[in-house]
Scaffold this active site. Structure first.
Site, PDB file in Angstrom:
ATOM      1  N   HIS A  21      23.180   8.627   8.478  1.00  0.00           N
ATOM      2  CA  HIS A  21      22.572   7.728   7.805  1.00  0.00           C
ATOM      3  C   HIS A  21      22.257   8.059   6.439  1.00  0.00           C
ATOM      4  CE1 HIS A  21      21.920   4.546  11.013  1.00  0.00           C
ATOM      5  NE2 HIS A  21      21.754   5.708  11.670  1.00  0.00           N
TER       6      HIS A  21
ATOM      7  N   GLU B 278      21.641   6.870   3.852  1.00  0.00           N
ATOM      8  CA  GLU B 278      21.019   5.877   3.033  1.00  0.00           C
ATOM      9  C   GLU B 278      19.517   6.682   3.306  1.00  0.00           C
ATOM     10  OE1 GLU B 278      22.369   5.304   5.772  1.00  0.00           O
ATOM     11  OE2 GLU B 278      20.880   4.023   7.248  1.00  0.00           O
TER      12      GLU B 278
ATOM     13  N   GLN C  46      31.240   3.946  14.413  1.00  0.00           N
ATOM     14  CA  GLN C  46      31.659   3.676  15.982  1.00  0.00           C
ATOM     15  C   GLN C  46      32.672   2.535  15.897  1.00  0.00           C
ATOM     16  OE1 GLN C  46      27.988   3.764  18.036  1.00  0.00           O
ATOM     17  NE2 GLN C  46      27.713   6.005  17.860  1.00  0.00           N
TER      18      GLN C  46
ATOM     19  N   LYS D 110       0.931  -1.200   0.091  1.00  0.00           N
ATOM     20  CA  LYS D 110       0.190  -0.034  -0.002  1.00  0.00           C
ATOM     21  C   LYS D 110       0.635   1.597   0.008  1.00  0.00           C
ATOM     22  CE  LYS D 110      -2.795  -0.495   3.327  1.00  0.00           C
ATOM     23  NZ  LYS D 110      -2.087   0.131   4.367  1.00  0.00           N
TER      24      LYS D 110
ATOM     25  N   LYS E  95     -15.664  -8.317 -13.747  1.00  0.00           N
ATOM     26  CA  LYS E  95     -16.307  -9.239 -12.526  1.00  0.00           C
ATOM     27  C   LYS E  95     -16.296  -8.046 -11.483  1.00  0.00           C
ATOM     28  CE  LYS E  95     -17.224 -13.567 -10.894  1.00  0.00           C
ATOM     29  NZ  LYS E  95     -16.640 -15.018 -10.916  1.00  0.00           N
TER      30      LYS E  95
ATOM     31  N   CYS F   2      26.794   4.784  10.901  1.00  0.00           N
ATOM     32  CA  CYS F   2      26.397   5.051  12.318  1.00  0.00           C
ATOM     33  C   CYS F   2      27.390   4.113  13.393  1.00  0.00           C
ATOM     34  CB  CYS F   2      25.217   5.024  12.456  1.00  0.00           C
ATOM     35  SG  CYS F   2      24.423   6.036  13.992  1.00  0.00           S
TER      36      CYS F   2
HETATM   37  N1  GLN Z   1      24.242   2.496  18.964  1.00  0.00           N
HETATM   38  C1  GLN Z   1      24.878   3.588  18.382  1.00  0.00           C
HETATM   39  C2  GLN Z   1      24.500   4.641  19.160  1.00  0.00           C
HETATM   40  O1  GLN Z   1      23.556   5.019  19.972  1.00  0.00           O
HETATM   41  C3  GLN Z   1      24.651   3.666  17.054  1.00  0.00           C
HETATM   42  C4  GLN Z   1      23.247   4.026  16.684  1.00  0.00           C
HETATM   43  C5  GLN Z   1      23.026   3.692  15.173  1.00  0.00           C
HETATM   44  O2  GLN Z   1      23.601   2.987  14.572  1.00  0.00           O
HETATM   45  N2  GLN Z   1      21.705   4.196  14.611  1.00  0.00           N
HETATM   46  O3  GLN Z   1      25.389   5.611  19.049  1.00  0.00           O
END
Ligand code: GLN
Length: 534
Positions: free
Chosen positions: A504, A506, A383, A17, A223, A379
């Site tokens: 992010h 993406e 880290q 949807k 139909k 993200c």
């Molecule tokens: N867990 C990590 C943080 O809180 C990364 C979060 C994530 O990848 N969106 O900073």
């Protein structure tokens, strides 16, 4: 006069949807300002705390609101940036009604589902249309007709048509035409029954979109038209396709735009030639590359929906077919990694939370760094790349305090000024934030600009106490927040492609404009595969 297109679904969930609504939006977005709204029946105020395995990816908007994946479809198809107010949940509705009741706003009246909740919903829809000066408000009602939790939205939609006039409000209903094994013919009964459920609620759909594995036959269209009180032209096949980006074309070819134009007195003439060209290029790509997506929720592709889409967006632009290999890092160690990543030309460690599979992710990153496999960290992927670098290049006993609060080298930590907030329940850094890029960096060459803005969803940061030490050992911090405190991008220079971001990217990728870091990864992976072939 604002027009409203209300999209409902019947028979079963998961028919697409969101894609159908987004495709309708796209077809009208060249000529009109289309504002999508998603209405969810659940009692959570937003999906931020919902398990992605159950609910799919949490999508983050520019303003930091956490919403569901359908907003990803809207933004990618309609080329719009949504605000949090465009997502209504029953949790929000009841929370607001409760607050108003306590404030005494109802002047002693009995507060009821009808009219108080339904009026609240209806006024919310109209309010968004007004504040965004929408030509078309596209309302997607979540769930399946007949679900108890969506009844109030349907009643509000019925009222909307009564108030705004038939010429301004129309209904599009997505249903299902199965072809049962053994019977081997298309069956229209579920559609008839689902439309009958809508009609019992005073809603008469104008257009039906039967989802089917093949084009719905003229006889079945006839139909459906007869039993559901629509014209045959208003029955438009939502055929299964191998790429969701084909759906606007499928709808356009069958005359959906004309149907809506006539019904709402609109004059849209969408030109999809550029869109079509990209889809053709995607199809024509013969070269194949494999990208490993290494995470925790690999059981459900929907948890990484935007990452998958962002990779697909690169296909047309780099003329390759991207095969995704799902790698569950819970079951990976130093021994198994080479076998696991054999034949892989690029690796992504996407966002994530918590400790499951984390050592496997660090191992994957180490392997990419040492074996010079193109790597993109998103993200958590940034880290953990910093943790890996600290451990194996700098020789530190380092970790993120998310996993080990007492680590001797807290290289990823919550910043001191956020710690108090954290104690009060924890706040994520959500939404769009700018970053300044170093001129001679890979990040700069990919974005082609010095200031970029991407969306975030995280709590932890690269600890500022380690910034200069990391750089001394050869990690390039190529992008920081404008005040210089937060690391936004890191990269390695003695590597074909090793880059990670705290953001992010993406979430902002689209078929027309793939996210630069993803396109860079796909290109690097393509270069590697060409070299290996030689
Ligand atoms: N867990 C990590 C943080 O809180 C990364 C979060 C994530 O990848 N969106 O900073």
């Amino acid at each position: 006069m604002t027009k409203y297109i209300v999209v409902t679904g019947g028979v079963l969930s998961g028919l697409g949807k969101g894609i159908a609504a987004a495709s309708i939006g796209q077809l009208f977005s060249q000529d009109y300002k289309v504002v999508p709204i998603k209405c969810d029946g659940y009692l959570n105020v937003d999906p931020g705390t919902m398990n992605p395995v159950e609910h799919g990816e949490v999508f983050v908007l520019e303003d930091g609101t956490e919403v569901d994946m359908d907003f990803g479809h809207y933004e990618r198809f309609i080329n719009t940036s949504c605000t949090g107010r465009q997502n209504l949940t029953m949790g929000k509705v009841f929370h607001e009604l409760y607050l108003r009741e306590r404030e005494g706003d109802y002047l002693g009246k009995t507060v009821q589902f009808v009219p108080h909740a339904t009026n609240y919903i209806l006024n919310w829809w109209k309010g968004i249309g007004e504040e965004q000066e929408a030509d078309i408000v596209l309302i997607e009602i979540g769930g399946t007709v007949g679900d108890m939790e969506n009844e109030l939205y349907l009643e509000a939609a019925r009222r909307l048509q009564a108030k705004e006039g038939k010429e301004n409000v129309m209904f599009v209903h997505l249903t299902y035409v199965p072809i049962p094994a053994g019977v081997n013919e298309q069956k229209s009964k579920p559609t008839q029954q689902s439309v009958s459920l809508l009609m019992q609620r005073g809603i008469y759909p104008d257009i039906l979109l039967p989802r089917c594995s093949e084009m719905v036959t003229p006889a079945i269209k006839r139909k459906i038209a007869m039993f559901c009180n629509v014209s045959e032209q208003a029955v438009i096949s939502a055929i299964d396709v191998d790429s969701v980006y084909k759906i606007p074309l499928v709808f356009q070819e069958q005359g959906l735009v004309e149907q809506i134009n006539v019904r709402l007195q609109l004059y849209a003439r969408p030109d999809l030639s550029e869109w079509e060209k990209l889809i053709d290029a995607q199809e024509e790509a013969v070269k194949e590359i494999t990208i490993a997506l290494c995470g925790k929720y690999t059981a459900l592709e929907d948890s990484y929906a935007s990452v998958v889409e962002a990779l697909k967006h690169c296909e047309a632009h780099e003329k390759v077919h991207v095969v995704i290999k799902w790698v569950d890092t819970e079951h990976i160690d130093e021994e198994s990694i080479a076998a696991e990543l054999k034949g892989v030309q690029g690796v992504i460690v996407p966002g994530g939370f918590g400790s499951r599979g984390i050592e496997g992710k660090i191992e994957v990153i180490r392997y990419c760094r040492e074996q010079k496999i193109p790597y993109l960290g998103l993200c958590y992927g940034l880290q953990l790349a910093v943790v890996e670098f600290a451990r194996h290049v700098m020789g530190l006993d380092a970790h993120t305090t998310e996993i080990d609060a007492d680590t001797p080298e807290p290289i990823i930590d919550i910043l001191p000024d956020k710690k108090d907030l954290h104690n009060l329940g924890g706040t994520l850094r959500l939404g769009a934030y700018p970053a300044l890029l170093e001129k001679n960096s890979l990040a700069f060459s990919l974005y082609q600009q010095a200031e970029v803005s991407e969306r975030h969803r995280h709590r932890y940061e690269v600890n500022p106490a380690y910034h200069s030490l990391l750089e001394k050992y050869g990690l390039t911090i190529s992008g920081k927040s404008p005040d210089g405190r937060l690391v936004e991008f890191i990269e390695l220079s003695d590597h074909p492609y090793f880059i990670a971001t705290q953001a992010h990217p993406e979430l902002k990728s689209s078929l027309l404009h793939p996210a630069p870091l993803f396109q860079g990864l796909v290109k690097a992976a393509k270069d590697i595969s060409e070299k290996t072939l030689k």
